[in-house]
Design an enzyme around this catalytic site. Structure first.
Site, mmCIF file in Angstrom:
data_model
loop_
_atom_site.group_PDB
_atom_site.id
_atom_site.type_symbol
_atom_site.label_atom_id
_atom_site.label_comp_id
_atom_site.label_asym_id
_atom_site.label_seq_id
_atom_site.Cartn_x
_atom_site.Cartn_y
_atom_site.Cartn_z
ATOM 1 N N TYR A 34 -7.093 5.982 12.361
ATOM 2 C CA TYR A 34 -7.476 4.704 11.046
ATOM 3 C C TYR A 34 -7.283 3.544 11.749
ATOM 4 O O TYR A 34 -7.908 2.619 11.536
ATOM 5 C CB TYR A 34 -6.497 4.817 10.244
ATOM 6 C CG TYR A 34 -6.744 4.624 9.021
ATOM 7 C CD1 TYR A 34 -7.631 4.196 8.215
ATOM 8 C CD2 TYR A 34 -6.188 3.244 8.314
ATOM 9 C CE1 TYR A 34 -7.572 3.812 7.643
ATOM 10 C CE2 TYR A 34 -5.586 2.512 7.629
ATOM 11 C CZ TYR A 34 -7.370 2.508 7.059
ATOM 12 O OH TYR A 34 -6.651 1.208 5.886
ATOM 13 N N GLU A 56 -5.937 1.302 -2.436
ATOM 14 C CA GLU A 56 -5.329 -0.034 -2.313
ATOM 15 C C GLU A 56 -4.108 0.090 -3.724
ATOM 16 O O GLU A 56 -2.647 -0.184 -3.436
ATOM 17 C CB GLU A 56 -5.292 -0.713 -1.710
ATOM 18 C CG GLU A 56 -5.880 -1.336 -0.753
ATOM 19 C CD GLU A 56 -5.532 -0.992 0.342
ATOM 20 O OE1 GLU A 56 -4.576 -0.837 0.322
ATOM 21 O OE2 GLU A 56 -6.149 -0.608 1.263
ATOM 22 N N TRP A 64 1.098 3.752 2.960
ATOM 23 C CA TRP A 64 -0.462 4.263 3.379
ATOM 24 C C TRP A 64 -0.777 5.802 4.220
ATOM 25 O O TRP A 64 -1.670 5.949 3.762
ATOM 26 C CB TRP A 64 -0.995 3.250 4.564
ATOM 27 C CG TRP A 64 -2.309 2.995 4.321
ATOM 28 C CD1 TRP A 64 -3.782 3.365 5.896
ATOM 29 C CD2 TRP A 64 -3.848 3.123 3.319
ATOM 30 N NE1 TRP A 64 -4.267 3.297 5.039
ATOM 31 C CE2 TRP A 64 -4.429 3.343 4.012
ATOM 32 C CE3 TRP A 64 -3.106 2.501 1.806
ATOM 33 C CZ2 TRP A 64 -6.346 3.007 2.993
ATOM 34 C CZ3 TRP A 64 -4.488 1.892 1.790
ATOM 35 C CH2 TRP A 64 -5.553 3.161 2.267
#
Length: 201
Positions: A34, A56, A64
């Protein structure tokens, strides 16, 4: 990194491959990919930005990595985050989503995603260039932003993220506070918060 699990004052770390990265970028294999290929790179397109806004929002209060590891489940459950398809979701779709183990089953966030799709449709009708143009209109001038040297130099919010959140809320979007808006800006390349010297900067 408001959306990422990071040491409070972490500086660059060097991996076995010899590349310098932000400290969170080596914490798990998922983060390596990522960090190196997505985070901080420009994202364009209404559906693509809608997906990031939804993810989000789902991340709010969670790490996350929890969202990242379920991203394909989210994409399947939300029909690829196609704005028009999500805006047409029914109560039956809400119940389907609440029973889907591949996503975060939070009713308020599911409802927000569906409402945000309808808001995104309105943006396409009322803002020239649609959601893409609207979101990117809040990107700060990169020349005025020095590269952060440590994670401690990265803000949780900025005047731009506060303004973006206010504008999106005014247009009917939910779960888009200034911190979430800044995480969106980081993830989608509106700002470059890779640390100075990071190989992905």
């Amino acid at each position: 990194m408001s959306e990422l699990d990071s040491p409070a004052a972490g500086a660059l770390v060097v991996g076995e491959d010899g590349l310098a990265r932000c400290p969170w970028g080596l914490s798990t294999p998922d983060y390596v990919a990522y960090h190196d290929t997505e985070w901080g790179r420009p994202v364009h397109g209404d559906d693509a930005l809608f997906e990031r806004i939804c993810l989000e929002a789902f991340q709010s209060g969670l790490s996350w990595i929890t969202i990242l590891r379920r991203r394909e489940g989210f994409r399947a459950a939300f029909r690829g985050f196609a704005i028009d398809e999500v805006a047409a979701f029914t109560d039956a779709d809400r119940e389907r989503l609440l029973g889907d183990p591949g996503i975060i089953r939070n009713r308020a966030k599911i409802d927000a995603s569906i409402a945000n799709a309808a808001a995104a449709q309105e943006v396409r009708k009322t803002y020239d260039g649609g959601l893409d143009a609207l979101v990117w209109s809040f990107a700060p001038d990169a020349a005025t932003r020095p590269a952060p040297r440590t994670v401690a130099d990265v803000p949780a919010t900025t005047p731009e993220s506060t303004a973006l959140a206010k504008d999106l809320k005014k247009r009917g979007f939910r779960f888009v506070g200034p911190t979430t808006a800044y995480a969106l800006m980081q993830a989608c390349g509106l700002v470059n918060d890779h640390l100075a010297g990071c190989s992905a900067r």
